[in-house]
Design an enzyme around this catalytic site. Structure first.
Site, PDB file in Angstrom:
ATOM      1  N   GLY A   1       0.830  -1.195   0.000  1.00 42.42           N
ATOM      2  CA  GLY A   1       0.000   0.000   0.000  1.00 42.42           C
ATOM      3  C   GLY A   1       0.864   1.245   0.000  1.00 42.42           C
ATOM      4  O   GLY A   1       2.087   1.168   0.188  1.00 42.42           O
TER       5      GLY A   1
ATOM      6  N   ASN B   1       2.619   4.883   1.152  1.00 45.07           N
ATOM      7  CA  ASN B   1       3.194   5.354   2.415  1.00 45.07           C
ATOM      8  C   ASN B   1       2.107   5.994   3.270  1.00 45.07           C
ATOM      9  O   ASN B   1       1.242   6.703   2.763  1.00 45.07           O
ATOM     10  CB  ASN B   1       4.310   6.361   2.145  1.00 45.07           C
ATOM     11  CG  ASN B   1       5.525   5.723   1.502  1.00 45.07           C
ATOM     12  OD1 ASN B   1       5.777   4.530   1.667  1.00 45.07           O
ATOM     13  ND2 ASN B   1       6.296   6.520   0.776  1.00 45.07           N
ATOM     14  N   GLY B   2       2.171   5.728   4.566  1.00 45.83           N
ATOM     15  CA  GLY B   2       1.196   6.307   5.474  1.00 45.83           C
ATOM     16  C   GLY B   2      -0.136   5.600   5.510  1.00 45.83           C
ATOM     17  O   GLY B   2      -1.103   6.120   6.080  1.00 45.83           O
ATOM     18  N   SER B   3      -0.199   4.405   4.931  1.00 43.74           N
ATOM     19  CA  SER B   3      -1.484   3.690   4.875  1.00 43.74           C
ATOM     20  C   SER B   3      -1.759   2.848   6.118  1.00 43.74           C
ATOM     21  O   SER B   3      -2.835   2.277   6.243  1.00 43.74           O
ATOM     22  CB  SER B   3      -1.531   2.802   3.631  1.00 43.74           C
ATOM     23  OG  SER B   3      -0.484   1.847   3.650  1.00 43.74           O
ATOM     24  N   GLY B   4      -0.761   2.744   7.024  1.00 47.70           N
ATOM     25  CA  GLY B   4      -0.979   1.973   8.253  1.00 47.70           C
ATOM     26  C   GLY B   4      -0.321   0.610   8.253  1.00 47.70           C
ATOM     27  O   GLY B   4      -0.554  -0.181   9.172  1.00 47.70           O
ATOM     28  N   LYS B   5       0.521   0.336   7.270  1.00 52.07           N
ATOM     29  CA  LYS B   5       1.136  -0.986   7.165  1.00 52.07           C
ATOM     30  C   LYS B   5       2.029  -1.289   8.371  1.00 52.07           C
ATOM     31  O   LYS B   5       1.919  -2.356   8.977  1.00 52.07           O
ATOM     32  CB  LYS B   5       1.960  -1.085   5.873  1.00 52.07           C
ATOM     33  CG  LYS B   5       1.172  -0.808   4.599  1.00 52.07           C
ATOM     34  CD  LYS B   5       1.997  -1.022   3.360  1.00 52.07           C
ATOM     35  CE  LYS B   5       3.236  -0.152   3.268  1.00 52.07           C
ATOM     36  NZ  LYS B   5       2.905   1.289   3.129  1.00 52.07           N
TER      37      LYS B   5
ATOM     38  N   GLU C   1       9.337  -3.888   5.553  1.00 55.26           N
ATOM     39  CA  GLU C   1      10.130  -3.311   4.470  1.00 55.26           C
ATOM     40  C   GLU C   1      11.623  -3.583   4.663  1.00 55.26           C
ATOM     41  O   GLU C   1      12.474  -2.716   4.419  1.00 55.26           O
ATOM     42  CB  GLU C   1       9.848  -1.812   4.336  1.00 55.26           C
ATOM     43  CG  GLU C   1       8.403  -1.529   3.959  1.00 55.26           C
ATOM     44  CD  GLU C   1       8.179  -0.110   3.458  1.00 55.26           C
ATOM     45  OE1 GLU C   1       9.160   0.548   3.085  1.00 55.26           O
ATOM     46  OE2 GLU C   1       7.017   0.327   3.456  1.00 55.26           O
TER      47      GLU C   1
END
Length: 223
Positions: free
Chosen positions: A28, A30-34, A147
Site C-alpha cells: 500500500g 506510504n502512510g497507509s498503516g502498514k 520493508e
C-alpha cells in the site's frame, strides 16, 4: 491462522479479517498503516481496541521474529555474534544450544564470516542480514518483516527472500514496496488510509490494482 477483530489503533481500522496463509504480503502507499498493523501483529504495540490472534493466541504469547526497515535502530549489541545470540539468550536457552542456534542462523543467512565483527563496522545490507539472522535464531512461529528489503541491493534482497521462503515459521508477514516480491506471496493485503481495501490471492488483489503503480512490473511484461 491470523484473526483480527474490531481492531482500531492509530490510523488502522479493521473490523474483521481472517487469513489462513503462510506467506502474507502487506502493501500500500506510504502512510497507509502498514507498519502500525505489523507492530500490533508482532506484539510491539497493544491495540487501542479490538483483538489480534496469531495461531489462536495473542501476539505476546507467540514467538515472533521482527526485522525492521532500519536495522541501525534495533540492533543493540556491538558484536554480530551477540546480536544474533540475543533472542535465544533472552529466552534462557543453555549456552551450547544458543551457540548452535547462532551459528546455524548465521550460516542460513550467509554471514558466518561476520560473527566476530563489530556491528558498527559492517555495511547496511550486512546489518539487515544480521537482524534477519537474529530473528531466525529464536525459531519464530511468526516472522514479521517491515520493508526489510527496501534499502538492499538486488543480491542481498534476493538472499533475504530465499531465507524467508525457507523459514519454518507458520506465518510470514512481509510489508514490502516490491510488487514483484508481493506477487510471489500466498496472500496479499492492500492497505490505504488505514483500511484494508483489498485482500486475497495475488491474482485477486492485483487484478483490482492493474491500472495503478502497485501492479507487478513482471506481470506487465509476461502477461
Amino acid at each position: 491462522m491470523i484473526r483480527i477483530s474490531c481492531l482500531r489503533h492509530r490510523i488502522v481500522e479493521i473490523p474483521d479479517l481472517t487469513v489462513d496463509a503462510r506467506h502474507i504480503a502487506v502493501i500500500g502507499p506510504n502512510g497507509s498503516g502498514k507498519t502500525t498493523l505489523l507492530s500490533v501483529c508482532s506484539g510491539i504495540e497493544e491495540p487501542g481496541a479490538g483483538t489480534v490472534r496469531l495461531l489462536g493466541r495473542p501476539p505476546s504469547a507467540v514467538k515472533v521474529g521482527w526485522v525492521g526497515e532500519f536495522p541501525d535502530r534495533t540492533l543493540l549489541f556491538s558484536r554480530v555474534y551477540d546480536e544474533i545470540a540475543s533472542t535465544p539468550r533472552f529466552r534462557h536457552y543453555p549456552c551450547p544450544e544458543t551457540d548452535e542456534r547462532v551459528r546455524a542462523a548465521a550460516a542460513r543467512v550467509g554471514i558466518s564470516h561476520l560473527l566476530d565483527a563489530k556491528v558498527s563496522a559492517i555495511s547496511g545490507g550486512e546489518k539487515a542480514l544480521v537482524a534477519l539472522a537474529a530473528a531466525c535464531a529464536g525459531d519464530p512461529e511468526v516472522l514479521v518483516l517491515d520493508e526489510a528489503d527496501s534499502h538492499l541491493d538486488a543480491v542481498t534482497a534476493e538472499r533475504v527472500r530465499r531465507v524467508v521462503q525457507e523459514s519454518t515459521a507458520a506465518h510470514v508477514l512481509w510489508c514490502t514496496q516490491s510488487m514483484d516480491a508481493a506477487a510471489g506471496a500466498d496472500y496479499v493485503i492492500f492497505m490505504e488510509n488505514g483500511l484494508v481495501r483489498h485482500h486475497g490471492t495475488p491474482e485477486e488483489v492485483f487484478s483490482a490494482l492493474e491500472e495503478t503503480c502497485f501492479y507487478p512490473t513482471m506481470w506487465r511484461v509476461c502477461r
